[in-house]
Scaffold this motif. Structure first.
Motif, mmCIF file in Angstrom:
data_model
loop_
_atom_site.group_PDB
_atom_site.id
_atom_site.type_symbol
_atom_site.label_atom_id
_atom_site.label_comp_id
_atom_site.label_asym_id
_atom_site.label_seq_id
_atom_site.Cartn_x
_atom_site.Cartn_y
_atom_site.Cartn_z
ATOM 1 N N GLY A 16 -49.996 109.390 -54.104
ATOM 2 C CA GLY A 16 -51.363 110.361 -53.323
ATOM 3 C C GLY A 16 -52.430 109.849 -53.182
ATOM 4 N N ARG A 17 -52.669 109.526 -52.640
ATOM 5 C CA ARG A 17 -54.488 109.402 -52.472
ATOM 6 C C ARG A 17 -55.471 110.103 -53.358
ATOM 7 N NH1 ARG A 17 -58.417 107.040 -52.673
ATOM 8 N NH2 ARG A 17 -60.118 105.656 -50.505
ATOM 9 N N VAL A 18 -56.086 109.171 -54.661
ATOM 10 C CA VAL A 18 -56.977 110.387 -55.607
ATOM 11 C C VAL A 18 -58.183 109.532 -54.709
ATOM 12 C CG1 VAL A 18 -58.243 109.695 -57.495
ATOM 13 C CG2 VAL A 18 -55.898 109.415 -57.372
ATOM 14 N N ILE A 19 -59.136 111.243 -54.778
ATOM 15 C CA ILE A 19 -60.700 111.893 -54.292
ATOM 16 C C ILE A 19 -61.860 110.720 -54.900
ATOM 17 C CG2 ILE A 19 -60.410 113.783 -55.663
ATOM 18 C CD1 ILE A 19 -61.891 115.290 -52.987
ATOM 19 N N ARG B 61 -61.360 107.595 -55.789
ATOM 20 C CA ARG B 61 -61.327 106.406 -56.433
ATOM 21 C C ARG B 61 -60.531 105.383 -55.188
ATOM 22 N NH1 ARG B 61 -64.254 108.385 -58.718
ATOM 23 N NH2 ARG B 61 -64.617 109.396 -61.334
ATOM 24 N N GLU C 64 -57.688 102.713 -53.577
ATOM 25 C CA GLU C 64 -56.592 103.475 -53.751
ATOM 26 C C GLU C 64 -55.649 102.327 -54.778
ATOM 27 O OE1 GLU C 64 -53.312 103.524 -49.908
ATOM 28 O OE2 GLU C 64 -55.607 103.808 -49.619
ATOM 29 N N THR D 37 -55.111 103.713 -57.317
ATOM 30 C CA THR D 37 -55.285 104.445 -58.401
ATOM 31 C C THR D 37 -54.074 105.716 -58.730
ATOM 32 O OG1 THR D 37 -58.050 104.210 -58.404
ATOM 33 C CG2 THR D 37 -57.139 106.064 -59.714
ATOM 34 N N HIS E 149 -56.907 111.726 -60.477
ATOM 35 C CA HIS E 149 -56.869 112.945 -59.847
ATOM 36 C C HIS E 149 -57.138 113.686 -60.501
ATOM 37 C CE1 HIS E 149 -54.264 112.854 -56.550
ATOM 38 N NE2 HIS E 149 -53.074 112.283 -56.765
ATOM 39 N N ASP F 10 -46.689 113.428 -52.805
ATOM 40 C CA ASP F 10 -46.908 113.242 -51.750
ATOM 41 C C ASP F 10 -46.371 112.618 -50.624
ATOM 42 O OD1 ASP F 10 -47.884 111.977 -49.371
ATOM 43 O OD2 ASP F 10 -49.208 109.290 -51.281
ATOM 44 N N SER G 143 -45.922 111.561 -47.931
ATOM 45 C CA SER G 143 -46.698 110.645 -46.586
ATOM 46 C C SER G 143 -46.080 109.813 -47.152
ATOM 47 C CB SER G 143 -47.635 110.635 -47.097
ATOM 48 O OG SER G 143 -48.419 109.782 -47.894
ATOM 49 N N SER G 144 -45.129 109.054 -48.204
ATOM 50 C CA SER G 144 -44.683 107.849 -49.115
ATOM 51 C C SER G 144 -43.224 107.901 -48.715
ATOM 52 C CB SER G 144 -45.060 107.752 -50.145
ATOM 53 O OG SER G 144 -45.457 108.801 -51.146
ATOM 54 N N GLY H 195 -47.817 108.127 -42.572
ATOM 55 C CA GLY H 195 -47.940 109.123 -43.241
ATOM 56 C C GLY H 195 -47.411 109.864 -42.348
#
Lengths: 574, 574
Positions: free
Chosen positions: A320-323, A325, A327, A329, A334, B169, B171-172, B219
């Motif tokens: 998942g994308r860490v807010i 931070r 890509e 991370t 998190h 996640d 999306s992956s 995504g």
């Protein structure tokens, strides 16, 4: 990979609790620097030998085969290595042939062994307790016969208290010891929950058995303590005839699988009385403080290992994308995972510091006869045991949570820590037993005097922080001032329940009160660690971690004392 | 012996949440009295059939033998009994051939099944979810083929989301579905953590598989949902050719051992698209509220069973002299055991009432198109899932503690509840996922409006209590007023983190915020139950228990909101 907290111990020994608490305890004979080497080398043994056996021991468990316990693969070799490394003797007093390191060091070592392999460490830890009890109470002949092989790690020792009808309440013990007329006794009865009651690590096992003698008064005052070996020593002091003790079965437990929990049947087994007739409880309780502290240290060890494993996983796993931070991370970035990790580490650090504080009091009391330190240690033992072990379950559970679904899969190893830790708030006296001891013997009996002494110490240690304008120092002082006031109110409420002859109310909130003092003490430790860290001319990573931990502990854990105080105010409900 | 909480449900249905919330939802077609009979009969099946299999299922586990999953002894017979009893169809909408009971009843049943056997109930619960998803999104042919045998319980359904690199996640996700040119698709990839992904209870299993199609956008927006059966239905709709799906392995888990957690390999398996191309997430999330609520109910069920078992043990076991009580008083009379038991039951009752409140909102929203109820339900789902499941772990752990040393022995059964419960705060979205949903979508997005609505409802329900001079009513009003103020402050703090563009801080305290609202809602439920109990002309034992539970919850649990608010204030640390 488990990492040895040797640097944290050095910081605690030399900067937080004194200039060199090890040297202070040993009259300069041993220094904190010496001990850094000892802990480093213990850590190597823990990481290389005991740690890899932890999962194997969990999977295989100890087994009862043809009446004898077989330990998991690798345990015999590991035990030999432990003995050869001198780890059996290092913590035993010099008077009995050991190295006699102070409690500060003894307990730091206990943390390492427990973190690496809690189930294994029970065997060696209980054995040291048996050595101390025999040394303190047995006559010269028994001491000469049993202590040398036990100190050398050739034999181990166990404690035999519990029976099916006598768990927390030892007064209902039925095992009976009858005099044989030749100075020996014949022991008959069934003991349950005997940790490492049988095994294949040593050639002999020495049981300390609490039993009733014929015509003994009823209740606790009728119990006597006996040393009953698996094999009776022959004239040369070697294991001779098999004694009449049968391992009936092993318990199938939630955790600590490699520690064999035995049902032992004594069928006229030969033993020796140690200590006074009907003075069994006193002889057994010689090591009560040490054994309760030891279980607190098991909690600390397993909690730190659970934390380290969760942190390592979270630093590797990307999901998942860490807010806020970049890509890629890992999940430790998190916000909620970071919260869980800091929550875990801030408690581990607080508990470790508190264990050193307690050990320091034990050292000063024992070695310098300091009565105030003795009182404070007596006061802190149940708090430390209760709080550290309750937290260990919560921290291990947090460790599972950090792993997400993988945490529920046994191969990950996170779940084992939770399963292992779950016994810590139970054995050597449940948290309620600790809190009743605290409230009954250590608060109500002296009208809260020791609680006041503790508050004064905390007050004293906040003074240097008041001079700092570092924002975390400012917040910590404000939070600790408030927590102290709340704690004092809570002590007052507790005493007022008792004064109103409402003892049930005092005991109905004894666990919340114990937790409150545990957390307050943790906050105190963070305040002192913060003071030391902020005193450095330049802050390094460890200092920054300590500042964050102090801030987090204050905002999330210390805050809980206020709600606990509200529970305490109401006393018994229902 | 597990006892069915049917009387508590009747009290909630008819006195706490309305005059008859079942009749209200069904337009008078079914009454709470009818449902009392249904729950009684469900309880008999739960107690007599599912409950005894819980320990057997834990001990034996489901096993993979020659590529096929074998369930534990007795599971096939129990499943047949479940189908024959009509328990598969009762909760399915009438439009698809079920009995279409409202959510109030559906969720009460879910509690019973979970309490009796949480691992078993996953199979039937997930299957209902799959039925709803197919019904909502599939074309007529797929519905006609799959729904009748699924509704009849002849086939079960599963959800296939997770892959090794795609947990939280999605999306992956890499599993790919390629068009075969004849309207069917060929699915290839590996799915993990598939609950009841294979078993021997039914002749066929229908997998809902989230996969990517060739040239789909990256995504979440590139995912589509496919129905992929274990056996392809033949012309007569009976299971025909074996589809290319292999059960690679089962996970070795901490708990819910009889629920087979499968690694499934799709090797060109034939499936049908359901819902829109690239609309897989929407099609799957049709049942998200139901499945998240369902896991909260698992927490409730296991928590109540852990409580009941602890209480039964404590009412039987005599150990030690109980202060202020006659000789022979069992350990449930010890002040700390009484505290633990009341702590457990006060939370169980709060969670059960909250589940009925949530179900009521779901019913009113679905059946009467009430938009406010829909918003409140959306708001409450993550709170209920998160809080109920976190509490279930703590309650099950308390249950172990009440048993003392015996709690650590697997045969006692207390430890199984802790092991089983530990997955609840993880699957169907961890507590952090719930709290991020709560904070991100349901608080920040509408500037706390729904949180305000909830506060207004609580305020409204406190009004009748203000007229009472019963001491517990007086205390409850005072505590709830304070808790409400604290909650409003906390919501304000949370929003101010976000306003200051510090989203990380808002999410760093989202779990404490979720817990705060969970506890506040529990206090609200106790206030309402208290009002109903105090309204009785004569108080019976159940009323007295409810009064004690309300008082205890207020003094011990509601008090925690204030410390949580302090944590929330500071936001992210470190």
């Amino acid at each position: 990979m488990y990492r040895n907290p040797v640097d944290d111990y050095h910081f605690l020994f030399t900067e937080v609790l004194g200039q060199d608490v090890v040297a202070e305890a040993t009259g300069g004979e041993v220094s904190a620097d010496d001990i850094r080497d000892v802990l480093t080398s213990a850590g190597e043994f823990a990481v290389e030998v005991l740690h890899p056996l932890n999962a194997i021991g969990d999977r295989e468990g100890s087994k009862l085969v043809d009446g004898a316990v077989q330990t998991p693969s690798g345990y015999q070799k590991a035990y030999r290595g432990y003995v050869e490394g001198g780890w059996t003797t290092i913590t035993i007093p010099e008077a009995i042939g050991g190295d006699g390191v102070p409690w500060t060091v003894h307990n730091a070592l206990s943390e390492l062994w427990s973190a690496a392999n809690a189930a294994f460490s029970l065997c060696t830890g209980l054995s040291v307790g048996a050595v101390l009890a025999i040394h303190a109470s047995a006559d010269q002949q028994v001491r000469d016969t049993y202590l040398p092989p036990m100190v050398a790690g050739e034999w181990t020792g166990t404690m035999n208290l519990t029976e099916p009808q006598a768990g927390t309440d030892l007064s209902s013990i039925r095992t009976i010891a009858r005099p044989n007329g030749d100075g020996t006794w014949s022991v008959e009865g069934q003991k349950i929950f005997i940790t490492w009651g049988d095994h294949d690590l040593t050639e002999n096992i020495v049981h300390l058995v609490l039993a009733r003698t014929p015509d003994a008064p009823a209740g606790l005052g009728g119990l006597s303590l006996f040393v009953v070996p698996k094999f009776l020593p022959d004239a040369a002091g070697k294991p001779g005839a098999r004694n009449a003790i049968t391992t009936v079965s092993l318990e199938h437990k939630l955790g600590i699988h490699s520690s064999p929990t035995c049902v032992l049947q004594y069928e006229g087994a030969t033993g020796h009385l140690i200590g006074e007739l009907h003075g069994g409880l006193a002889a057994m309780f010689v090591m009560m403080n040490a054994s309760r502290t030891g279980i607190g240290l098991q909690g600390l060890g397993v909690a730190d290992r659970a934390y380290q494993q969760a942190r390592d996983y979270a630093d590797e796993r990307v999901q998942g994308r860490v807010i806020g931070r970049p890509e890629g991370t890992p999940i430790s970035g998190h916000p909620d995972v970071a919260r869980l990790l800091l929550s875990m580490s801030s408690r581990v650090s607080a508990i470790r510091a508190l264990s050193v504080q307690l050990s320091y009091w034990l050292d000063v009391a024992e070695r310098k006869g300091d009565a105030e330190a003795a009182t404070l240690a007596e006061f802190m033992v149940p708090i430390f045991k209760g709080w550290a072990t309750e937290e260990s379950v919560r921290i291990a559970s947090d460790g599972v949570q950090v792993h997400g679904g993988l945490g529920f899969i046994e191969e990950t190893g996170a779940a084992q820590h939770l399963r292992d830790a779950r016994i810590f708030p139970i054995y050597e006296g449940t948290t309620a037993i600790q809190s009743n001891d605290l409230v009954g013997r250590k608060v109500l009996r002296n009208k809260g005097e020791t609680a006041q002494q503790l508050a004064a110490l905390i007050e004293r240690d906040l003074a240097p922080l008041r001079d700092s304008d570092h924002p975390v120092a400012v917040r910590t002082v404000e939070r600790m001032d408030r927590a102290l006031r709340t704690a004092q109110t809570a002590t007052g409420q507790l005493m007022s329940h008792a004064v109103r002859d409402d003892l049930r109310s005092a005991f109905a909130v004894s666990v919340p009160y114990l937790e409150l003092l545990g957390i307050l003490s943790g906050g105190w430790m963070h305040a002192r660690m913060l003071t030391a860290a902020l005193g450095h001319a330049e802050l390094d990573d460890a200092d920054r971690r300590r500042i964050d931990e102090a801030d987090f502990f204050g905002a999330h854990h210390l805050a809980v004392v206020h709600s606990l105080a509200e529970s305490i105010e109401y006393g018994e409900i229902g």
